[in-house]
Design a protein around this motif. Structure first.
Motif, PDB file in Angstrom:
ATOM      1  N   SER A  91       9.828  -2.407  11.130  1.00 10.44           N
ATOM      2  CA  SER A  91      10.082  -3.092   9.868  1.00 10.44           C
ATOM      3  C   SER A  91      10.616  -4.490  10.152  1.00 10.44           C
ATOM      4  O   SER A  91      11.312  -4.720  11.146  1.00 10.44           O
ATOM      5  CB  SER A  91      11.104  -2.319   9.025  1.00 10.44           C
ATOM      6  OG  SER A  91      10.646  -1.012   8.747  1.00 10.44           O
ATOM      7  N   VAL A  92      10.293  -5.428   9.277  1.00 10.02           N
ATOM      8  CA  VAL A  92      10.774  -6.800   9.403  1.00 10.02           C
ATOM      9  C   VAL A  92      11.520  -7.158   8.123  1.00 10.02           C
ATOM     10  O   VAL A  92      10.972  -7.060   7.020  1.00 10.02           O
ATOM     11  CB  VAL A  92       9.620  -7.795   9.630  1.00 10.02           C
ATOM     12  CG1 VAL A  92      10.156  -9.228   9.705  1.00 10.02           C
ATOM     13  CG2 VAL A  92       8.857  -7.435  10.905  1.00 10.02           C
ATOM     14  N   HIS A  93      12.781  -7.572   8.259  1.00  6.43           N
ATOM     15  CA  HIS A  93      13.627  -7.920   7.116  1.00  6.43           C
ATOM     16  C   HIS A  93      13.895  -9.421   7.129  1.00  6.43           C
ATOM     17  O   HIS A  93      14.475  -9.942   8.089  1.00  6.43           O
ATOM     18  CB  HIS A  93      14.946  -7.160   7.180  1.00  6.43           C
ATOM     19  CG  HIS A  93      14.807  -5.692   6.951  1.00  6.43           C
ATOM     20  ND1 HIS A  93      15.782  -4.933   6.350  1.00  6.43           N
ATOM     21  CD2 HIS A  93      13.790  -4.836   7.221  1.00  6.43           C
ATOM     22  CE1 HIS A  93      15.387  -3.680   6.265  1.00  6.43           C
ATOM     23  NE2 HIS A  93      14.174  -3.595   6.808  1.00  6.43           N
ATOM     24  N   LEU A  94      13.471 -10.099   6.094  1.00  9.29           N
ATOM     25  CA  LEU A  94      13.736 -11.531   5.969  1.00  9.29           C
ATOM     26  C   LEU A  94      15.159 -11.726   5.461  1.00  9.29           C
ATOM     27  O   LEU A  94      15.508 -11.294   4.361  1.00  9.29           O
ATOM     28  CB  LEU A  94      12.731 -12.180   5.010  1.00  9.29           C
ATOM     29  CG  LEU A  94      12.962 -13.655   4.685  1.00  9.29           C
ATOM     30  CD1 LEU A  94      12.879 -14.508   5.946  1.00  9.29           C
ATOM     31  CD2 LEU A  94      11.950 -14.133   3.635  1.00  9.29           C
ATOM     32  N   VAL A  95      15.994 -12.374   6.274  1.00  8.47           N
ATOM     33  CA  VAL A  95      17.404 -12.576   5.934  1.00  8.47           C
ATOM     34  C   VAL A  95      17.522 -13.838   5.086  1.00  8.47           C
ATOM     35  O   VAL A  95      17.257 -14.946   5.553  1.00  8.47           O
ATOM     36  CB  VAL A  95      18.265 -12.701   7.206  1.00  8.47           C
ATOM     37  CG1 VAL A  95      19.729 -12.943   6.841  1.00  8.47           C
ATOM     38  CG2 VAL A  95      18.118 -11.446   8.053  1.00  8.47           C
ATOM     39  N   THR A  96      17.925 -13.660   3.848  1.00  5.54           N
ATOM     40  CA  THR A  96      17.977 -14.772   2.898  1.00  5.54           C
ATOM     41  C   THR A  96      19.372 -14.977   2.310  1.00  5.54           C
ATOM     42  O   THR A  96      19.575 -15.933   1.559  1.00  5.54           O
ATOM     43  CB  THR A  96      17.011 -14.503   1.738  1.00  5.54           C
ATOM     44  OG1 THR A  96      17.368 -13.264   1.108  1.00  5.54           O
ATOM     45  CG2 THR A  96      15.582 -14.418   2.224  1.00  5.54           C
ATOM     46  N   LEU A  97      20.310 -14.100   2.623  1.00  3.09           N
ATOM     47  CA  LEU A  97      21.641 -14.168   2.038  1.00  3.09           C
ATOM     48  C   LEU A  97      22.670 -14.511   3.106  1.00  3.09           C
ATOM     49  O   LEU A  97      22.514 -14.131   4.272  1.00  3.09           O
ATOM     50  CB  LEU A  97      22.014 -12.824   1.400  1.00  3.09           C
ATOM     51  CG  LEU A  97      21.040 -12.268   0.369  1.00  3.09           C
ATOM     52  CD1 LEU A  97      21.499 -10.893  -0.091  1.00  3.09           C
ATOM     53  CD2 LEU A  97      20.912 -13.200  -0.824  1.00  3.09           C
ATOM     54  N   PRO A  98      23.746 -15.207   2.745  1.00  5.21           N
ATOM     55  CA  PRO A  98      24.796 -15.502   3.730  1.00  5.21           C
ATOM     56  C   PRO A  98      25.465 -14.217   4.206  1.00  5.21           C
ATOM     57  O   PRO A  98      25.827 -13.358   3.408  1.00  5.21           O
ATOM     58  CB  PRO A  98      25.770 -16.390   2.949  1.00  5.21           C
ATOM     59  CG  PRO A  98      25.515 -16.086   1.500  1.00  5.21           C
ATOM     60  CD  PRO A  98      24.059 -15.761   1.410  1.00  5.21           C
ATOM     61  N   LEU A  99      25.640 -14.097   5.511  1.00  4.52           N
ATOM     62  CA  LEU A  99      26.165 -12.856   6.080  1.00  4.52           C
ATOM     63  C   LEU A  99      27.668 -12.702   5.875  1.00  4.52           C
ATOM     64  O   LEU A  99      28.194 -11.604   6.050  1.00  4.52           O
ATOM     65  CB  LEU A  99      25.833 -12.784   7.576  1.00  4.52           C
ATOM     66  CG  LEU A  99      24.340 -12.800   7.919  1.00  4.52           C
ATOM     67  CD1 LEU A  99      24.147 -12.687   9.425  1.00  4.52           C
ATOM     68  CD2 LEU A  99      23.585 -11.688   7.200  1.00  4.52           C
ATOM     69  N   HIS A 100      28.352 -13.765   5.483  1.00  6.76           N
ATOM     70  CA  HIS A 100      29.788 -13.644   5.247  1.00  6.76           C
ATOM     71  C   HIS A 100      30.092 -12.924   3.938  1.00  6.76           C
ATOM     72  O   HIS A 100      31.215 -12.463   3.726  1.00  6.76           O
ATOM     73  CB  HIS A 100      30.461 -15.019   5.247  1.00  6.76           C
ATOM     74  CG  HIS A 100      29.972 -15.935   4.160  1.00  6.76           C
ATOM     75  ND1 HIS A 100      30.337 -15.808   2.838  1.00  6.76           N
ATOM     76  CD2 HIS A 100      29.132 -16.995   4.213  1.00  6.76           C
ATOM     77  CE1 HIS A 100      29.753 -16.745   2.129  1.00  6.76           C
ATOM     78  NE2 HIS A 100      29.008 -17.477   2.936  1.00  6.76           N
ATOM     79  N   ALA A 101      29.113 -12.834   3.036  1.00  6.45           N
ATOM     80  CA  ALA A 101      29.291 -12.134   1.762  1.00  6.45           C
ATOM     81  C   ALA A 101      28.855 -10.685   1.925  1.00  6.45           C
ATOM     82  O   ALA A 101      27.986 -10.359   2.734  1.00  6.45           O
ATOM     83  CB  ALA A 101      28.487 -12.816   0.659  1.00  6.45           C
ATOM     84  N   ILE A 102      29.426  -9.781   1.129  1.00  3.90           N
ATOM     85  CA  ILE A 102      29.204  -8.357   1.332  1.00  3.90           C
ATOM     86  C   ILE A 102      27.746  -7.962   1.127  1.00  3.90           C
ATOM     87  O   ILE A 102      27.229  -7.108   1.851  1.00  3.90           O
ATOM     88  CB  ILE A 102      30.129  -7.513   0.418  1.00  3.90           C
ATOM     89  CG1 ILE A 102      30.028  -6.029   0.754  1.00  3.90           C
ATOM     90  CG2 ILE A 102      29.828  -7.777  -1.047  1.00  3.90           C
ATOM     91  CD1 ILE A 102      30.448  -5.679   2.157  1.00  3.90           C
ATOM     92  N   PHE A 103      27.055  -8.562   0.168  1.00  5.58           N
ATOM     93  CA  PHE A 103      25.652  -8.224  -0.063  1.00  5.58           C
ATOM     94  C   PHE A 103      24.815  -8.593   1.160  1.00  5.58           C
ATOM     95  O   PHE A 103      23.981  -7.811   1.631  1.00  5.58           O
ATOM     96  CB  PHE A 103      25.152  -8.951  -1.318  1.00  5.58           C
ATOM     97  CG  PHE A 103      23.840  -8.451  -1.852  1.00  5.58           C
ATOM     98  CD1 PHE A 103      23.313  -7.229  -1.461  1.00  5.58           C
ATOM     99  CD2 PHE A 103      23.122  -9.202  -2.769  1.00  5.58           C
ATOM    100  CE1 PHE A 103      22.102  -6.770  -1.958  1.00  5.58           C
ATOM    101  CE2 PHE A 103      21.909  -8.757  -3.277  1.00  5.58           C
ATOM    102  CZ  PHE A 103      21.393  -7.548  -2.867  1.00  5.58           C
TER     103      PHE A 103
END
Length: 505
Positions: free
Chosen positions: A213-225
């Motif tokens: 699976s490939v997950h495109l990371v689009t959200l800042p990792l410092h936030a819980i989501f």
């Protein structure tokens, strides 16, 4: 605390992936030439980060703040801190010094891991006065003799590796901050098995993900989501993290198609942005992964925008969810099964909820009330915040402050927020904080911040102030921009000048 169904956490699972599929790609950073890391290479890098923590005398139970953009350094140090038995404090690297001082002063980490530029920006905060014993700079090279005594270059350390130790039990593995309309940030501690349980509940409601699976990371990792859905979840199942901090400058359809992305999360503002761009895109529609799932969270997404993105990309409509920093984060989710247009979804496994009136009595389906939740993924309370805990955690339930209603089948629909907080660009804004900063000006007597959705249902922040004749919009705008992040700045500022009392001759 409720009993937990998980007996092993996400770091245990990551170690298993590293052992079984060592050459599988864990991270592919589109912004970096040498941005590919296998699962084994990621573990090795985390062990080197742990060696750096050991050289700086970080011991189990101490707090270590990460003030870094999303990337392999953030991920490796997050894993290293947990594998050392220390506690990661995840802070938004875009904060202004005024905001950074507030959260660092609350968390009081012994070490800050950051960049040279960010260290200079927050040099006054990253000091022992705020509990910070030392700062570790990950991007300095060569001679580090010019650094102050309380800062060390990562390149200047011995570069020894130190094995990670798997957590035992259910320790705290991250601290993040949120706002609840009290004018100050609240520290939210998350625990190891609770977080794993939360991502398992989310995974049960989507297409199965795993190695390949490939997950495109689009959200800042410092936030819980971003932390849970975009990092902890994929790394615990062996997926590849496709990372970029320049997505808004790229062709979304091309990225999704070329890399055969199977899962990604987009906040509503980004979905609106790409809906506009994709509607103007020329050429044939590109093929997508047959089970591509796009997830939305961070704030409410209108149903027409969710459906529009699916049509433009040629995939299923965007799946919606609901959660809070206090819930790691997903509680409700639209599923692959029966959904209702515009609903936030139904509870995932392990979540109990109530919708109550002002007297705390449950309301009937179709009636609006406040959402109360509980479950293993809901925190027990904020750290060192007795007043807030009494207000929001009562009789085993978290009082969310969100007004919702349910249909007869249990689908939950968002109505509005009743607390003096709001989401702007998918980030939390505390209206009392805005007012408190405005009140710092000596000519301001009263300040009132409020939210008005625009014609696209996008929240817009406005500020009204009353003050003396010398007060101007320009002066206030300058004051606010010196203290607050861009998303907290009002769209409009209205100044009312109070008449000065006349003096008889």
């Amino acid at each position: 605390m409720q009993s937990l169904p998980c007996k092993e956490g996400f770091l245990h699972r990551l170690f298993g992936i590293s052992e079984s599929f060592p050459e599988h790609i864990a991270i592919k950073d589109l912004d970096v030439d040498a941005g590919i890391f296998t699962y084994r290479e990621l573990q090795v890098k985390a062990e080197k980060c742990n060696g750096a923590l050991q050289e700086l005398n970080v011991v189990p139970g101490e707090k270590v703040a990460l003030v870094l953009p999303s990337g392999v350094e953030f991920i490796a140090y997050f894993l290293a801190i947990i594998g050392r038995g220390a506690i990661p404090v995840l802070l938004n690297y875009k904060l202004m010094p005024f905001e950074m001082a507030s959260v660092v002063g609350s968390a009081r980490p012994v070490l800050v891991v950051t960049t040279a530029t960010l260290f200079e920006k927050h040099r006054e905060t990253f000091q022992l006065t705020y509990g910070v014993r030392h700062s570790l700079l990950v991007d300095t090279v060569g001679d580090s003799s010019s650094l102050p005594e309380n800062a060390t270059s990562e390149a200047g350390l011995a570069q020894r590796s130190e094995p990670l130790v798997l957590p035992e039990g259910n320790p705290i593995v991250s601290i993040q901050f949120t706002y609840r309309g009290m004018g100050k940030p609240l520290a939210v501690p998350h625990r190891y098995l609770d977080m794993t349980h939360a991502i398992d509940g989310m995974h049960e409601q989507i297409h199965r993900q795993g190695v390949g699976s490939v997950h495109l990371v689009t959200l800042p990792l410092h936030a819980i989501f971003g932390l849970t859905a975009m990092m902890v979840f994929p790394l615990s199942v062996g997926a590849t993290l496709l990372m970029t901090n320049t997505l808004l400058n790229r062709d979304l359809a091309e990225v999704l198609s070329q890399h055969e992305v199977s899962f990604t999360c987009l906040v509503p503002d980004v979905i609106r942005y790409f809906n506009t761009r994709l509607a103007k895109r020329k050429g044939a529609r590109l093929p997508m992964h047959p089970k591509l799932m796009i997830y939305s969270g961070g704030s409410h997404l209108p149903a027409d925008e969710a459906e529009k993105l699916g049509r433009l990309l040629g995939c299923k409509p965007v799946v919606q969810g609901y959660g809070l920093t206090e819930t790691m984060p997903v509680l409700l989710q639209s599923t692959l099964g029966v959904t209702q247009r515009g609903a936030m979804g139904q509870p995932i496994r392990g979540v109990e909820l109530r919708v109550v009136d002002a007297q705390g009595q449950d309301v009937a389906p179709g009636r609006i009330g406040e959402l109360l939740v509980r479950g293993a993924m809901v925190i027990d309370g904020y750290a060192d915040a007795e007043e807030a805990n009494k207000r929001f955690f009562r009789d085993g339930w978290l009082h969310t402050g969100d007004l919702v209603w349910r249909d007869d089948d249990g689908h939950v629909f968002f109505y509005r927020q009743r607390l003096r907080i709001s989401k702007i660009k998918a980030q939390m804004v505390d209206l009392m904080e805005i007012e408190a900063v405005a009140m710092q000006h000596p000519d301001v007597l009263r300040a009132k911040a409020y939210i008005v959705p625009d014609h696209k249902e996008i929240n817009a922040l406005h500020l009204c102030v009353e003050g003396h004749a010398a007060l101007t919009q320009s002066v206030l705008a300058t004051l606010l921009s010196q203290h607050l992040s861009g998303f907290k700045l009002p769209k409009t500022i209205e100044v009312s000048v109070l008449k000065e009392p006349s003096h008889a001759s």
